[in-house]
Motif scaffolding. Structure first.
Motif, PDB file in Angstrom:
ATOM      1  N   ASP A  18       0.829  -1.214   0.000  1.00 24.48           N
ATOM      2  CA  ASP A  18       0.000   0.000   0.000  1.00 24.48           C
ATOM      3  C   ASP A  18       0.860   1.259   0.000  1.00 24.48           C
ATOM      4  O   ASP A  18       0.568   2.222  -0.732  1.00 24.48           O
ATOM      5  N   GLN A  19       1.915   1.263   0.812  1.00 21.45           N
ATOM      6  CA  GLN A  19       2.788   2.429   0.844  1.00 21.45           C
ATOM      7  C   GLN A  19       3.543   2.612  -0.474  1.00 21.45           C
ATOM      8  O   GLN A  19       3.753   3.739  -0.925  1.00 21.45           O
ATOM      9  N   SER A  40      -0.811  -2.012 -11.808  1.00 27.61           N
ATOM     10  CA  SER A  40      -1.110  -3.157 -10.927  1.00 27.61           C
ATOM     11  C   SER A  40      -1.536  -4.373 -11.739  1.00 27.61           C
ATOM     12  O   SER A  40      -1.096  -5.499 -11.469  1.00 27.61           O
TER      13      SER A  40
END
Length: 321
Positions: free
Chosen positions: A171-172, A279
């Protein structure tokens, strides 16, 4: 002549030990002590040459094997190739920075986000690392080879740590990627390199903006309050069909696209953002990415083993040559 006498005495003592006579143990020990003292006193004190057969039979020798020579020149040639490659990458990076006048006073503040700086750093590290291995292997310099192997070990450790952190902090990493893409969009018209990278991502992944096409409002030229013709528009690489009549590039195909609703805009531009496209691309090619990563890591580990073997051979050769 003295050496021959010593050898005969030595062989005679061996025969006495193999076929001892009754009550001769004490005499054998005394004779062995006498011959040993004579042997140690011979040589330098009697003008004898250390290269004589007597001394040569007890002095160890170490010579390079064919495998040692192969590993030496294989390591040299591989590092030479990557040294040249590093110099090319370094030269391209410096050429890019100089041609864009990135060192000018008004641009020096934003040089940290210049993609050419990545090429300069990569080229410098690659050249320095491979040059140490190249010279160390050719000159049989143990210090340079130890430096090279230690640097490769540090590089392997760093790569493993980065891979673990990227996997565990997904996520980061996505947040950093989003910030980087928005920064590139802000400087889209001012930095040709960032513009090229952004265009390649949008055209290949068929996306527009970071999250969606309205992200382009962050750019002062595509903002709806801008006075120019690009106001409320998007770059041509966001267009579904940027080629007019299939042959001519239409750079104005995205003009006014931000004013359109999604239903109308979907026939003109790509609505989805590039973060989602990246992604999806990673998920589709995760097998290939993993294979490439394992191969690169394996080559580096093999390089460490080759360097270690070569170091051992060099050290043995220098001690016993």
């Amino acid at each position: 002549m003295f050496e021959v006498e010593l050898l005969l005495k030595n062989y005679d003592i061996k025969l006495h030990f193999l076929f001892p006579k009754a009550g001769s143990t004490k005499e054998n020990v005394e004779e062995l002590s006498h011959v040993t003292s004579e042997f140690h006193q011979a040589g330098p004190n009697d003008g004898q040459d250390n290269n004589s057969p007597v001394f040569a039979s007890v002095q160890p020798h170490h010579r390079y094997s064919l495998i040692d020579y192969f590993l030496k020149y294989f390591l040299f040639l591989c590092n030479l190739v990557f040294t040249v490659l590093g110099l090319v990458v370094l030269g391209l990076g410096m050429w890019g920075l100089i041609s864009k006048e990135s060192f000018a006073q008004e641009k020096i503040g934003s040089i940290g986000t210049d993609p050419m700086l990545i090429l300069v750093t990569l080229g410098f590290v690659l050249t320095l690392l491979c040059l140490s291995g190249c010279v160390g292997a050719l000159r049989e310099n143990c210090s340079l080879l130890k430096l090279f192997s230690a640097a490769v070990l540090v590089l392997i450790t760093a790569q493993v740590l980065v891979a673990i952190m990227a996997y565990s902090l997904g996520d980061q990493v996505g947040g950093y990627l989003r910030s980087g893409m928005l920064a590139a969009m802000v400087r889209y018209q001012d930095d040709l390199d960032l513009r090229f990278i952004t265009d390649e991502i949008q055209s290949n992944l068929q996306c527009c903006g970071a999250d969606n096409y309205r992200d382009w409002e962050i750019n002062i030229y595509y903002n709806c309050s801008a006075p120019g013709v690009l106001a409320c528009g998007v770059p041509a690489t966001c267009c579904v069909d940027p080629l007019e009549n299939g042959t001519v590039w239409n750079s104005q195909c995205g003009v006014g696209a931000q004013q359109l609703d999604e239903f109308t805009a979907q026939s003109v531009i790509f609505l989805g953002g590039c973060l989602g496209g990246i992604s999806r691309w990673i998920e589709q090619h995760e097998g290939l990415i993993g294979t490439v990563g394992i191969v690169v890591l394996g080559v580096q580990i093999l390089t460490v083993f080759i360097t270690t073997r070569l170091l051992e051979s060099i050290q043995w050769y220098k001690v016993y040559r």
